[in-house]
Every structure is written in C-alpha cells, then in structure tokens.
Design a protein around this motif. Structure first.
Motif, PDB file in Angstrom:
ATOM      1  N   VAL A 127       0.865  -1.187   0.000  1.00 13.07           N
ATOM      2  CA  VAL A 127       0.000   0.000   0.000  1.00 13.07           C
ATOM      3  C   VAL A 127       0.894   1.228   0.000  1.00 13.07           C
ATOM      4  CG1 VAL A 127      -2.047  -0.841   1.184  1.00 13.07           C
ATOM      5  CG2 VAL A 127      -0.111  -0.052   2.543  1.00 13.07           C
ATOM      6  N   GLU A 128       0.353   2.306  -0.517  1.00 12.90           N
ATOM      7  CA  GLU A 128       1.096   3.559  -0.537  1.00 12.90           C
ATOM      8  C   GLU A 128       0.609   4.399   0.648  1.00 12.90           C
ATOM      9  OE1 GLU A 128       2.844   4.692  -3.808  1.00 12.90           O
ATOM     10  OE2 GLU A 128       3.761   6.131  -2.421  1.00 12.90           O
ATOM     11  N   LEU A 129       1.476   4.672   1.595  1.00 14.44           N
ATOM     12  CA  LEU A 129       1.091   5.517   2.729  1.00 14.44           C
ATOM     13  C   LEU A 129       1.566   6.939   2.466  1.00 14.44           C
ATOM     14  CD1 LEU A 129       1.951   3.217   5.792  1.00 14.44           C
ATOM     15  CD2 LEU A 129      -0.173   3.368   4.492  1.00 14.44           C
ATOM     16  N   ARG A 130       0.638   7.906   2.687  1.00 15.11           N
ATOM     17  CA  ARG A 130       1.004   9.305   2.438  1.00 15.11           C
ATOM     18  C   ARG A 130       1.034  10.067   3.750  1.00 15.11           C
ATOM     19  NH1 ARG A 130      -2.398   8.129  -1.434  1.00 15.11           N
ATOM     20  NH2 ARG A 130      -1.528   7.842  -3.516  1.00 15.11           N
ATOM     21  N   LEU A 135      -3.081   0.046  12.862  1.00 16.00           N
ATOM     22  CA  LEU A 135      -2.274  -1.168  12.939  1.00 16.00           C
ATOM     23  C   LEU A 135      -3.045  -2.112  13.848  1.00 16.00           C
ATOM     24  CD1 LEU A 135       1.060   0.702  13.632  1.00 16.00           C
ATOM     25  CD2 LEU A 135       0.473  -0.410  11.491  1.00 16.00           C
ATOM     26  N   THR A 136      -3.354  -3.302  13.353  1.00 23.22           N
ATOM     27  CA  THR A 136      -4.201  -4.182  14.144  1.00 23.22           C
ATOM     28  C   THR A 136      -3.622  -5.585  14.274  1.00 23.22           C
ATOM     29  OG1 THR A 136      -6.405  -5.125  14.359  1.00 23.22           O
ATOM     30  CG2 THR A 136      -5.595  -4.849  12.114  1.00 23.22           C
ATOM     31  N   THR A 137      -3.894  -6.197  15.417  1.00 28.90           N
ATOM     32  CA  THR A 137      -3.458  -7.576  15.605  1.00 28.90           C
ATOM     33  C   THR A 137      -4.576  -8.537  15.208  1.00 28.90           C
ATOM     34  OG1 THR A 137      -4.169  -7.521  17.903  1.00 28.90           O
ATOM     35  CG2 THR A 137      -1.894  -6.954  17.480  1.00 28.90           C
ATOM     36  N   ARG A 138      -5.727  -7.981  14.751  1.00 27.05           N
ATOM     37  CA  ARG A 138      -6.803  -8.840  14.250  1.00 27.05           C
ATOM     38  C   ARG A 138      -6.339  -9.493  12.956  1.00 27.05           C
ATOM     39  NH1 ARG A 138     -10.621  -5.254  12.556  1.00 27.05           N
ATOM     40  NH2 ARG A 138      -9.512  -3.430  13.325  1.00 27.05           N
ATOM     41  N   ASP A 139      -6.926 -10.649  12.657  1.00 23.85           N
ATOM     42  CA  ASP A 139      -6.509 -11.413  11.483  1.00 23.85           C
ATOM     43  C   ASP A 139      -7.204 -10.890  10.221  1.00 23.85           C
ATOM     44  OD1 ASP A 139      -5.327 -13.299   9.963  1.00 23.85           O
ATOM     45  OD2 ASP A 139      -6.582 -14.974  10.614  1.00 23.85           O
ATOM     46  N   ASP A 192      -5.023  -3.117   3.826  1.00 24.44           N
ATOM     47  CA  ASP A 192      -5.259  -2.226   2.685  1.00 24.44           C
ATOM     48  C   ASP A 192      -4.749  -0.847   3.097  1.00 24.44           C
ATOM     49  OD1 ASP A 192      -7.193  -1.042   4.317  1.00 24.44           O
ATOM     50  OD2 ASP A 192      -8.785  -2.330   3.534  1.00 24.44           O
ATOM     51  N   GLY A 193      -5.188   0.197   2.443  1.00 24.37           N
ATOM     52  CA  GLY A 193      -4.671   1.536   2.725  1.00 24.37           C
ATOM     53  C   GLY A 193      -4.876   2.005   4.155  1.00 24.37           C
ATOM     54  N   MET A 194      -5.959   1.561   4.789  1.00 27.59           N
ATOM     55  CA  MET A 194      -6.318   2.068   6.107  1.00 27.59           C
ATOM     56  C   MET A 194      -5.874   1.156   7.246  1.00 27.59           C
ATOM     57  SD  MET A 194      -7.902   4.722   7.109  1.00 27.59           S
ATOM     58  CE  MET A 194      -8.916   4.117   8.468  1.00 27.59           C
ATOM     59  N   VAL A 195      -6.039  -0.126   7.004  1.00 29.83           N
ATOM     60  CA  VAL A 195      -5.795  -1.105   8.063  1.00 29.83           C
ATOM     61  C   VAL A 195      -4.574  -1.959   7.716  1.00 29.83           C
ATOM     62  CG1 VAL A 195      -6.805  -3.001   9.376  1.00 29.83           C
ATOM     63  CG2 VAL A 195      -8.264  -1.177   8.520  1.00 29.83           C
ATOM     64  N   ILE A 196      -3.649  -2.023   8.662  1.00 29.22           N
ATOM     65  CA  ILE A 196      -2.414  -2.783   8.436  1.00 29.22           C
ATOM     66  C   ILE A 196      -2.286  -3.858   9.512  1.00 29.22           C
ATOM     67  CG2 ILE A 196       0.107  -2.613   8.384  1.00 29.22           C
ATOM     68  CD1 ILE A 196      -0.414   0.378   7.528  1.00 29.22           C
ATOM     69  N   PRO A 197      -2.291  -5.124   9.116  1.00 32.46           N
ATOM     70  CA  PRO A 197      -2.173  -6.181  10.117  1.00 32.46           C
ATOM     71  C   PRO A 197      -0.755  -6.265  10.678  1.00 32.46           C
ATOM     72  CG  PRO A 197      -2.212  -7.130   7.918  1.00 32.46           C
ATOM     73  CD  PRO A 197      -2.376  -5.652   7.742  1.00 32.46           C
ATOM     74  N   LYS A 237       5.927   3.382   0.074  1.00 30.18           N
ATOM     75  CA  LYS A 237       5.274   2.105  -0.219  1.00 30.18           C
ATOM     76  C   LYS A 237       5.563   1.121   0.904  1.00 30.18           C
ATOM     77  CE  LYS A 237       5.081   2.065  -5.246  1.00 30.18           C
ATOM     78  NZ  LYS A 237       5.815   1.737  -6.465  1.00 30.18           N
ATOM     79  N   LEU A 238       4.488   0.547   1.445  1.00 31.26           N
ATOM     80  CA  LEU A 238       4.672  -0.452   2.492  1.00 31.26           C
ATOM     81  C   LEU A 238       4.309  -1.833   1.938  1.00 31.26           C
ATOM     82  CD1 LEU A 238       5.232  -1.274   5.443  1.00 31.26           C
ATOM     83  CD2 LEU A 238       2.810  -0.870   5.909  1.00 31.26           C
ATOM     84  N   PHE A 239       5.302  -2.716   1.894  1.00 30.32           N
ATOM     85  CA  PHE A 239       5.098  -4.065   1.367  1.00 30.32           C
ATOM     86  C   PHE A 239       4.741  -5.045   2.485  1.00 30.32           C
ATOM     87  CE2 PHE A 239       7.543  -1.987  -1.886  1.00 30.32           C
ATOM     88  CZ  PHE A 239       7.110  -2.561  -3.077  1.00 30.32           C
ATOM     89  N   SER A 240       4.076  -6.132   2.102  1.00 32.98           N
ATOM     90  CA  SER A 240       3.766  -7.222   3.041  1.00 32.98           C
ATOM     91  C   SER A 240       5.028  -7.670   3.772  1.00 32.98           C
ATOM     92  CB  SER A 240       3.250  -8.455   2.279  1.00 32.98           C
ATOM     93  OG  SER A 240       2.071  -8.175   1.597  1.00 32.98           O
TER      94      SER A 240
END
Ligand SMILES: Nc1ncnc2c1ncn2[C@@H]1O[C@H](COP(=O)(O)OP(=O)(O)OP(=O)(O)O)[C@@H](O)[C@H]1O
Ligand SMILES: CC(=O)C(=O)O
Ligand SMILES: [K+]
Ligand SMILES: [Mg+2]
Length: 476
Positions: free
Chosen positions: A86-89, A96-100, A104-109, A153-156
C-alpha cells in the motif's frame, strides 16, 4: 585452477529472484561464497529446495559455498497486504491491528499479539527499516491508531521497529528453535541469530546445537539492537562470527552512529579472529538499477578497508532485478580495494599487541610471527592444516596479501572458512600430511618449483596438538 579474484567473502540472500537452480549457479559463478536463507520469509518446503539446489550447484561447479540460515527472532512484522503493498502518504491515518485481516490503505495487520501493549500515545513507530514513520495517536485493545509522518510504499511482511519499546529479553523464540532443528536436519552450515540481546542468546543456541550433535554448526550473532552493542564483548566471545545487521541497527540506534560503530565492532572481531559480515543496503539501489550509486560503491570499499571479512547482499539478490550483477559488482569493488590494504599488516599487528593480553595462546604468537615473515620473505601462499579452522582465522585477521590455503578433513570446517577473508579451504582425506598438501597444490598448478611457501604445523604431527610452529620452505 585459479583462485577467486577477490579475498573478501560475499554473502548473498536467496529469495524469489534467485531460488532456481539456474540462478543459484549464476550466483556461484559470479562469486557468492555464502548463500543466506532468511527464515523470516518463505516456507520450509521452499527453503529445503534452496538448500538442495545450492549443494547441487556447488558440487556441479566444484565451488565451495556455505549455507547460512538466518532466524526471524523477535522482529515484529507487518502481515499480508492486498496486492502486496500500500502507498502511505504523509497525513494519512492508519490502523495497525493484531486482528486477522488482510491489509489495505487504512488497516495494516501486525503479526505480534502484544503489539498494542508495546506502544503508547505519542510514540514513534518505524516501518520497513525506518523508511516509513508513524506517530501513535490512540491505543485500543487490538488496534493502534497512528498518523503517517513520513510516507512511502509499504510491502507485506516488512519489519516494524519501536526503538522505545522494551521487547522481551530473550531473543531466541520457540519458532527459532524449530527452525534450528530444520536447519540441522538439512545440513545447514551456520545459524544467524537475530536481535541477540546478551550472551545468553548465543549460549542457548550453542547448547541446543551441541545437544543435537551439531556443535560444529557456526553461530553468527547478529548485532542489531542497542543491547547487543552494550554486551558486545561477551557476545563476540561466545559466538563464532558476527554480523553488523545495519538494517535494524540503523533504526534501533541513531543512524549517524553506524559508521563509527561499524569500525569499532569490526576491529574487535578482527582482534579475536572471528569473521565479521557487514550487511544491509550495501548496493540496495541495484534492486532496481543496473548501476549502483557512488555512495554504495564507496560503502562496500570502506567496509573492506575497515577489515570486514564478508559483505552481504539482501534484497539485491533476494528480490532484485540484477542479482548476478550485484554479486559481480561486489567482486569488482573488492578486487580493486584489496590491493590498497597491503601495508595494514604491521600497523594492525602493533594495535592488536596493545589490546590483547600477554597471556595469549601459542597460536596467537605463531600467527603474529607470520606477519613478520610475510614482510621479510617473498612468500607465495600460507598453508594451514587445521582441525577447527582457528589457525587460518587467526591469520586471516591480518588480511595478508597472500591467500591462506586451509586444509581440513572436516567438510563443515571447510564450509565455515567461507566466511573468512582470504581463506581458501580444501577438504582432505584422513591422515593427510605435508607431502599430500604440496602434491595437491602442485597438481592444481598453484605453485611451481622454487616458489616459497609458509606452512603452520602442530608438532609432533602424530599427536593432537594445536598449531605451535611455522616452517618456510621452497617447493622442490
Ligand atoms: N525467502 C524469501 N522469500 C520472499 N522474499 C524474500 C525472501 N528473502 C528475502 N526476501 C525479500 O527481500 C527483502 C530483503 O531481505 P532481508 O533478508 O534483508 O529481509 P528483512 O525482511 O529486511 O529482514 P531481516 O531483518 O530479517 O534481514 C525482504 O524484506 C523480503 O521482501
Ligand atoms: C540483516 C539484518 O537482519 C538487518 O540488517 O537488520
Ligand atoms: K531474519
Ligand atoms: Mg534485521
């Protein structure tokens, strides 16, 4: 035979771009000395295939390559992201969540259940080796809300660093232990322990290896957090080798301290005769470009001048577009740079003598006296029969301009000499002697009549004694 053009060892990380047999062969031909597998990524199945492919290619090409298994350790990572990144601006709000969930752009596991407990409002979070910076705005049960201060850019599966947080003291996780078992079963030569905090992390792995009958597996302590810098002397003493893991180290500590720290750690490792790998971002622009930056080329050269034994490639060879070119580039830089370090021998030795205590081992005196001999006689090669690899490593620390040819009956000892500057190992039959060595190197065309060589010995030869003498002689 011809020896490699460069004495500096090259560690290349194998990944999606290079895991095929064809690519591994190309990397070996280009000059890879150690294949690194990062167990933070990929599956056991993939890694088993890579190990097999490296062994096969090495055999086919008759070029020795060691295999280093790098453990994940305590690193907190981003999970899977939809479409791989995702591209973070700047100014974006993210959760940032520990949920499974898939990111996407808003939520990052985040793959660490206690993550929300590690941060509080106002803390800075670094993603992807510090490339992206976030500021914590709110902490809830499973979620951390943060503001993007510096985007990208944030990669998996990229790393997360929270330098302020107090991570658990023990760096070696149960998952790491499983990986070590796998590594032993698959005959890996060396284990890299990530986020070593104290000597106990090293000892834990060493004890486990011994219990499993794999005590000869090399243990590389990765220096990548302030605790490791603070406890460096003890860690160095217990480990077989060290890695200056500049990726995490450059986020966990003020980045501007890296250059001097690198020099200090390399020097200490040199004094102890323990190989040291300088790692991360050495030629990182070659991940996408065919030509590195001037700064990168200079970085590789400076690490060599600092006294590093090995230089390492990460994404350059794991996922990069020009993996073979990156290895070739390192070979070229090393070859040219090494010519200018000749005069270091005596200067370094004097420094070492000031640092090391007088009650050193016999090997210490013998290997020092070699430097003197090399300055006096025109010696073609240094020949070192060795049981453990200790003698060639103690000579290697002086970075002599001659190759150190090491002879051992132990395949693992030979492989682990692939971490040491200027050492070229040969695996020998049991009970080999001086004549076998001379016959071998003559047969390979490395020496001719009238060449002068220096050989270290443990006398009497029929007894198991350490190296206690040197002999300088002319080849008949
Ligand atoms: N086996 C692999 N499978 C997939 N991608 C890989 C693999 N090995 C490396 N990579 C990719 O190459 C990048 C750089 O490799 P590197 O070994 O430096 O990893 P890292 O994630 O930065 O973490 P570490 O601190 O563990 O080295 C990784 O972030 C990853 O994207
Ligand atoms: C190699 C590694 O782990 C680092 O640079 O952080
Ligand atoms: K790792
Ligand atoms: Mg790291």
């Amino acid at each position: 035979m011809k020896l490699p053009p460069q004495k500096t060892k090259i560690v290349a990380t194998i990944g999606p771009a290079t895991k095929s047999k064809r690519m591994i062969e190309k990397l070996i031909k280009a000059g890879m000395s150690v294949a690194r597998i990062n167990f933070s990524h990929g599956t056991f199945e993939e890694h088993a295939k890579v190990i097999e492919a490296v062994r096969e290619a090495s055999q086919k090409l008759d070029r020795r390559v060691a295999i280093l298994a790098d453990l994940p350790g305590l690193k907190i990572r981003v999970g899977e992201i939809k479409g791989s990144y995702v591209e973070l601006r700047r100014g974006d709000k993210v959760i940032l969540t520990t949920r499974d969930v898939e990111g996407d752009g808003m939520v990052i596991p985040v793959e660490y259940k206690d993550f929300p407990r590690l941060v509080s409002k106002g803390d800075t979070i670094y993603l992807s080796d510090g490339y992206i910076v976030l500021k914590v705005e709110e902490v809830r049960d499973t979620d951390v809300e943060a503001l993007v201060i510096s985007g990208g850019k944030l990669f998996s599966r990229k790393g997360i660093n929270i330098p302020k947080a107090h991570l658990p003291v023990e760096a070696v996780t149960p998952r790491d232990m499983e990986i070590i078992e796998f590594a032993i079963e698959h005959g890996v030569d060396a284990i890299g322990i990530s986020f070593v905090g104290s000597v106990y992390d090293v000892l834990k792995v060493k004890r486990f290896l011994e219990k499993k009958g794999a005590g000869n597996v090399f243990v590389v302590a990765k220096i990548e957090r302030p605790d490791a810098v603070r406890n460096f002397d003890e860690i160095l003493n217990a480990a077989d080798a060290i890695m200056i893991a500049r990726g995490d180290l450059g986020v966990e500590m003020p980045i501007e301290r890296l250059p001097i720290l690198q020099k200090q750690l390399i020097r200490k490792a040199n004094v102890q005769g323990k190989p040291v790998i300088t790692a991360t971002q050495m030629l990182v622009s070659m991940t996408t470009e065919k030509v590195p930056t001037r700064a990168e080329v200079t970085d590789v050269a400076n690490a060599i001048l600092d006294g590093t034994d090995a230089v390492m490639l990460s994404e350059e060879t794991a996922v990069g577009k020009f993996p073979v070119e990156a290895v070739e580039m390192m070979v070229k830089i090393a070859k040219v740079t090494e010519e200018y370090r000749e005069s270091f021998g005596m200067v370094r030795m004097r420094e070492f003598m000031e640092i090391t205590p007088q009650k050193g081992a016999i090997k210490e005196a013998i290997t020092r006296s070699i430097v003197d001999a090399l300055c006096t006689v025109n010696i073609k090669y240094i020949l070192t029969p060795t049981r453990t690899g200790r003698t060639p490593r103690l000579i290697s620390r002086f970075k002599p301009k001659q190759w150190i040819l090491a002879f051992s009956t132990d395949e693992r000892v030979c492989n682990n000499l692939m971490f040491s500057y200027g050492v070229y190992p040969f695996c020998m039959e049991e009970d080999f002697d001086e004549r076998d060595i001379v016959r071998l190197i003559k047969g390979l065309g490395l020496v001719q009549s009238d060449d002068i060589v220096l050989m270290t010995e443990g006398k009497p030869i029929e007894k198991t004694v350490g190296t206690n003498s040197i002999k300088i002689f002319t080849i008949a």
